[in-house]
Structure formats: structure tokens, C-alpha cells
Scaffold this motif. Structure first.
Motif, short mmCIF file in Angstrom:
data_model
loop_
_atom_site.label_atom_id
_atom_site.label_comp_id
_atom_site.label_asym_id
_atom_site.label_seq_id
_atom_site.Cartn_x
_atom_site.Cartn_y
_atom_site.Cartn_z
N LYS A 108 0.92 -1.16 -0.08
CA LYS A 108 0.00 0.08 -0.09
C LYS A 108 0.83 1.44 -0.04
N VAL A 109 0.63 2.12 -0.92
CA VAL A 109 1.22 3.45 -0.92
C VAL A 109 0.27 4.74 -0.94
N THR A 110 0.59 5.69 0.11
CA THR A 110 -0.08 6.86 -0.09
C THR A 110 0.84 8.21 -0.27
N LEU A 111 0.15 8.72 -1.19
CA LEU A 111 0.97 9.99 -1.60
C LEU A 111 0.28 11.21 -1.18
N SER A 112 0.85 11.98 -0.38
CA SER A 112 0.24 13.11 0.24
C SER A 112 0.57 14.62 -0.48
N CYS A 113 -0.59 15.38 -0.52
CA CYS A 113 -0.57 16.85 -1.11
C CYS A 113 -1.17 17.82 -0.13
N ASN A 114 -0.60 18.63 0.14
CA ASN A 114 -0.84 19.93 0.95
C ASN A 114 -0.93 21.04 0.07
N GLN A 115 -2.10 21.98 0.17
CA GLN A 115 -1.95 23.17 -0.49
C GLN A 115 -2.19 24.52 0.32
N THR A 116 -1.59 25.48 0.20
CA THR A 116 -1.89 26.68 0.88
C THR A 116 -2.68 27.80 0.39
N ASN A 117 -3.10 27.59 -1.06
CA ASN A 117 -3.87 28.42 -1.86
C ASN A 117 -5.27 28.58 -1.50
#
Lengths: 113, 115
Positions: free
Chosen positions: B18-27
Motif C-alpha cells: 500500500k502506498v499513500t502519496l500526500s499533497c498539501n496546498q495553502t492556496n
């Protein structure tokens, strides 16, 4: 089928030359067109977009693009390139303005100093 | 400072893991996207989201799930990774809405290798 085509996989020019990177799309309805640049190992960055009005749009760093409905094209141009313009350029088309942007396969531009 | 941040930058996984790719945005953008980039294919849309709690299938969703627990975070999940999912993955946020042509803001990408 909604597609976007970039006919040139690679373009090589000398510094100071002008360049045109070609983009053609299929579909005749409302359309939104963009160009993005990707430097090696980086994410894509927005250059410019067209959705209505003046068919010639200006972008960052001296780039401009011209929309042509009759030719189904949105070619990107720069009058005088710099070595730092070496990158991969992507044309993107959306038929809704958001969500489903279709990207071309990219054109790799190499500018020889 | 980077407005769209992806983690990890590089990941090596084993087949079936299992693989989890994370993304965070401050826009503070409502729209977020996951693309994969492969040579000869350009960018292809996997999943997208209109806001917290929403996920939608893109053009190539098979083998992927997405999660948007908050405005800022959008994850891509590979429950059973396969070698064909070896690729570079990009997250983006978008400022579209109300008929306005959208501009996408991309992260720096995650290079995933599935062995």
C-alpha cells in the motif's frame, strides 16, 4: 474524442532566436487553452491562458500565444529566447474551464547559448 | 514559499504493498488534482476533488483511490501497488469556478518506483 496535439517533440534553437511551439486541439465548442512550462525535475508552472477576447495573450517572461479557431490552434511564441527557456512546454485544453484539462505530450525546447 | 507541497519526493514500494502519496496546498483552492506523468503520454488525470469530502474519477482511476479530508489535503492511495504504477505523480490545486478559466498550481512531484 477531445485531444490536444503538440506536433514537435523536440525543438532546438540558438539564444536570441525566435521560437514557435505548436499546439492543435480537436473540438469546436467553448474551449479554454493554457500553456505550462516544466523545468527539469520540477513541477509544471503556468505561462498563460486564453478563454475569450483578444486571441493574442501575453504571458510571463515574454511568451505569447495566439488562438485561432479556424486552425484549431494555440501556438506559443517568443521573439528572443534565453538559455534559461530550455524546458518542456505543455499545451493544455479544457472544455469546461476546470476539472478535465487534457495535456499534450509536451515539446522539449533546447536553447543553445 | 511552495503553495503546493507533495510528500514524499521519492518512494520505492513493493508489488502488492500500500502506498499513500500526500499533497498539501495553502492556496485555499477548492479544486485539487492528481496526475501521473509518463514518457510519451504527457500528464493524465487520475482523480480530482471539488472540495473537502469530495473525490471524482479522472481519466485513469483504476488502481487508485483518493481522499480529501480537508480543504488543504488531498491524498492518492494505491491499495495494491503494481509495477505499471511506477511513474511521477503530480498534485495540483486550481483556482477555477463560476465559469472562470482555471489556472493550475503544481507541486514538485513524487517519483514512485514499484518493484
Amino acid at each position: 474524442t477531445q485531444t490536444v496535439s503538440q506536433s514537435d517533440a523536440h525543438v532546438t534553437v540558438f539564444e536570441g532566436d525566435s521560437v514557435e511551439l505548436r499546439c492543435n486541439y480537436s473540438y469546436g465548442g467553448s474551449i479554454y487553452l493554457s500553456w505550462y512550462i516544466q523545468h527539469h525535475g520540477r513541477g509544471l508552472q503556468f505561462l498563460l491562458k486564453y478563454y475569450s477576447g483578444n486571441p493574442v495573450v501575453q504571458g510571463v517572461n515574454g511568451f505569447e500565444a495566439e488562438f485561432s479557431k479556424s486552425d484549431s490552434s494555440f501556438h506559443l511564441r517568443k521573439a528572443s529566447v534565453h538559455w534559461s527557456d530550455s524546458a518542456v512546454y505543455f499545451c493544455a485544453v479544457s472544455y469546461t474551464g476546470y476539472q478535465n484539462f487534457y495535456f499534450g505530450k509536451g515539446t522539449s525546447l533546447t536553447v543553445i547559448p | 514559499e511552495a503553495a503546493v507541497t507533495q510528500s514524499p519526493r521519492n518512494k520505492v514500494a513493493v508489488t502488492g504493498g500500500k502506498v499513500t502519496l500526500s499533497c498539501n496546498q495553502t492556496n485555499n483552492h477548492n479544486n485539487m488534482y492528481w496526475y501521473r506523468q509518463d514518457t510519451g503520454h504527457g500528464l493524465r488525470l487520475i482523480h480530482y476533488s471539488y472540495g473537502a469530502g469530495s473525490t471524482e474519477k479522472g481519466d485513469i482511476p483504476d488502481g487508485y483511490k483518493a481522499s480529501r479530508p480537508s480543504q488543504e489535503n488531498f491524498s492518492l492511495i494505491l491499495e495494491l501497488a503494481t509495477p505499471s504504477q511506477t511513474s511521477v505523480y503530480f498534485c495540483a490545486s486550481g483556482d477555477g469556478g463560476q465559469g472562470r478559466a482555471e489556472t493550475l498550481y503544481f507541486g514538485s512531484g513524487t517519483r514512485l518506483t514499484v518493484l
